[in-house]
Design a protein around this motif. Structure first.
Motif, PDB file in Angstrom:
ATOM      1  N   LYS A 183      52.038  35.422  19.509  1.00  0.00           N
ATOM      2  CA  LYS A 183      53.298  35.652  20.226  1.00  0.00           C
ATOM      3  C   LYS A 183      54.057  36.778  19.527  1.00  0.00           C
ATOM      4  O   LYS A 183      54.355  36.685  18.331  1.00  0.00           O
ATOM      5  CB  LYS A 183      54.152  34.387  20.249  1.00  0.00           C
ATOM      6  CG  LYS A 183      55.546  34.619  20.851  1.00  0.00           C
ATOM      7  CD  LYS A 183      56.501  33.488  20.508  1.00  0.00           C
ATOM      8  CE  LYS A 183      57.916  33.833  20.942  1.00  0.00           C
ATOM      9  NZ  LYS A 183      58.909  32.841  20.475  1.00  0.00           N
ATOM     10  N   ALA A 214      50.963  36.025  24.035  1.00  0.00           N
ATOM     11  CA  ALA A 214      52.229  36.042  24.766  1.00  0.00           C
ATOM     12  C   ALA A 214      53.034  37.222  24.247  1.00  0.00           C
ATOM     13  O   ALA A 214      53.587  37.167  23.144  1.00  0.00           O
ATOM     14  CB  ALA A 214      52.987  34.739  24.568  1.00  0.00           C
ATOM     15  N   ARG A 226      57.255  38.735  31.653  1.00  0.00           N
ATOM     16  CA  ARG A 226      57.347  37.338  32.053  1.00  0.00           C
ATOM     17  C   ARG A 226      57.128  37.201  33.560  1.00  0.00           C
ATOM     18  O   ARG A 226      56.380  36.331  34.012  1.00  0.00           O
ATOM     19  CB  ARG A 226      58.705  36.763  31.642  1.00  0.00           C
ATOM     20  CG  ARG A 226      59.039  36.962  30.160  1.00  0.00           C
ATOM     21  CD  ARG A 226      60.485  36.571  29.866  1.00  0.00           C
ATOM     22  NE  ARG A 226      60.979  37.203  28.654  1.00  0.00           N
ATOM     23  CZ  ARG A 226      61.161  36.596  27.498  1.00  0.00           C
ATOM     24  NH1 ARG A 226      60.852  35.323  27.383  1.00  0.00           N
ATOM     25  NH2 ARG A 226      61.636  37.234  26.459  1.00  0.00           N
ATOM     26  N   ALA A 229      53.459  38.112  34.466  1.00  0.00           N
ATOM     27  CA  ALA A 229      52.452  37.504  33.596  1.00  0.00           C
ATOM     28  C   ALA A 229      51.175  37.103  34.322  1.00  0.00           C
ATOM     29  O   ALA A 229      50.077  37.317  33.788  1.00  0.00           O
ATOM     30  CB  ALA A 229      53.054  36.303  32.867  1.00  0.00           C
ATOM     31  N   THR A 234      48.298  36.918  31.228  1.00  0.00           N
ATOM     32  CA  THR A 234      48.936  36.214  30.120  1.00  0.00           C
ATOM     33  C   THR A 234      48.763  34.708  30.278  1.00  0.00           C
ATOM     34  O   THR A 234      48.869  34.183  31.382  1.00  0.00           O
ATOM     35  CB  THR A 234      50.441  36.560  30.088  1.00  0.00           C
ATOM     36  OG1 THR A 234      50.580  37.976  29.922  1.00  0.00           O
ATOM     37  CG2 THR A 234      51.136  35.865  28.929  1.00  0.00           C
ATOM     38  N   VAL A 237      53.965  31.814  29.140  1.00  0.00           N
ATOM     39  CA  VAL A 237      55.204  32.556  29.398  1.00  0.00           C
ATOM     40  C   VAL A 237      56.388  31.712  28.943  1.00  0.00           C
ATOM     41  O   VAL A 237      56.441  30.509  29.220  1.00  0.00           O
ATOM     42  CB  VAL A 237      55.354  32.890  30.892  1.00  0.00           C
ATOM     43  CG1 VAL A 237      56.689  33.567  31.155  1.00  0.00           C
ATOM     44  CG2 VAL A 237      54.218  33.765  31.358  1.00  0.00           C
TER      45      VAL A 237
END
Length: 268
Positions: A183, A214, A226, A229, A234, A237
């Motif tokens: 992240k 992330a 986001r 995503a 991804t 989120v």
């Protein structure tokens, strides 16, 4: 395209406030919640206006209130009782975070105390534990050695304005050797920085193999990775139940708004 799992970072500075937010997030369809345990040591009080009245709570139609923040002493929080309350009161998987001051967190104690708290959280079988990339190797190995059950490790970082797309990808690959999920949340200085994060996320998401990632940002354009995503590939989120205007300004996104945007763009 598969939708990512959605994490709601819990609002509040007490166990009761976070548990209430967790219940709202669960009812709204969140897959996981993030317990910001360090925020228990932050006391938040509304600024009193000139008439002597407290400013109103955050709502989209209301003027944003101002707050005073003070740090509570380390001994003011019963760590074991608080972690047990979260364990019994939250029904969906938990990401446990105890962010130090050096990474803009609220934990006021020394590093050995913080590592002990993270170790206790692991022993309580949280789903994920967030460990900063700058944690020393011995402490990281101590926490990894404490994992006997289901807990996975998120390696996180919260740097300034993002570098080039290539450097972001290199950074992700470097961090991926330490944990199960990477992240990185950048402090964006411009939309061009947000575009670099978006491009890096797309390149990483197109890989057939590799660690879960992330990538996101705070500031202008921070909500782009986001919102898009699912298109980027991804896996996780981060969102919030906060509905104040500051969410948009900060580049975060409310859970309801996130799910609506995915429906409108047919991200299934």
């Amino acid at each position: 395209m598969a939708r990512p799992k959605v994490v709601v970072s819990l609002c509040g500075n007490t166990v009761a406030e976070m548990l209430e937010d967790a219940a709202l997030a669960t009812a709204a369809g969140a897959d996981m919640v993030e317990v910001r345990f360090d925020q228990l040591w932050v006391k938040k009080e509304a600024v009193i206006d000139e008439e002597g009245d407290e400013q109103p709570e955050n709502h989209r139609r209301n003027r944003e209130p101002k707050w005073n923040y003070t740090t509570l002493p380390i001994e003011s929080i019963n760590v074991e009782a608080s972690i047990n309350a979260f364990k019994s009161g939250i029904r969906i998987p938990v990401i446990f975070t105890c962010r130090p001051v050096r990474q803009d967190g609220g934990f006021p104690g020394e590093e050995p105390e913080r590592i002990a708290i993270l170790k206790f959280a692991i022993e309580s079988d949280v789903s994920y534990i967030d460990i900063e990339d700058d944690v020393n190797e011995d402490d990281l190995n101590t926490l990894k050695g404490a994992i006997k059950g289901v807990t996975k490790i998120i390696i996180s970082d919260h740097p300034g304005n993002p570098p080039s797309t290539e450097e972001i990808i290199q950074r992700v690959d470097q961090m991926a050797t330490k944990g199960d999920l990477v992240k990185i949340c950048y402090r964006l200085g411009s939309r061009s920085g947000a575009l670099r994060v978006l491009e890096a996320a797309k390149d990483i998401g197109s890989r057939e193999e590799g660690a879960d990632v992330a990538l996101m940002g705070l500031g202008e354009g921070g909500d782009w990775t986001r919102i898009h995503a699912p298109l980027l590939g991804t896996r996780i989120v981060y969102s919030t139940m906060d509905e104040s205007m500051s969410v948009i300004k900060q580049g975060r996104i409310n859970l309801e708004d996130l799910l609506i945007s995915w429906d409108l763009m047919e991200y299934d």
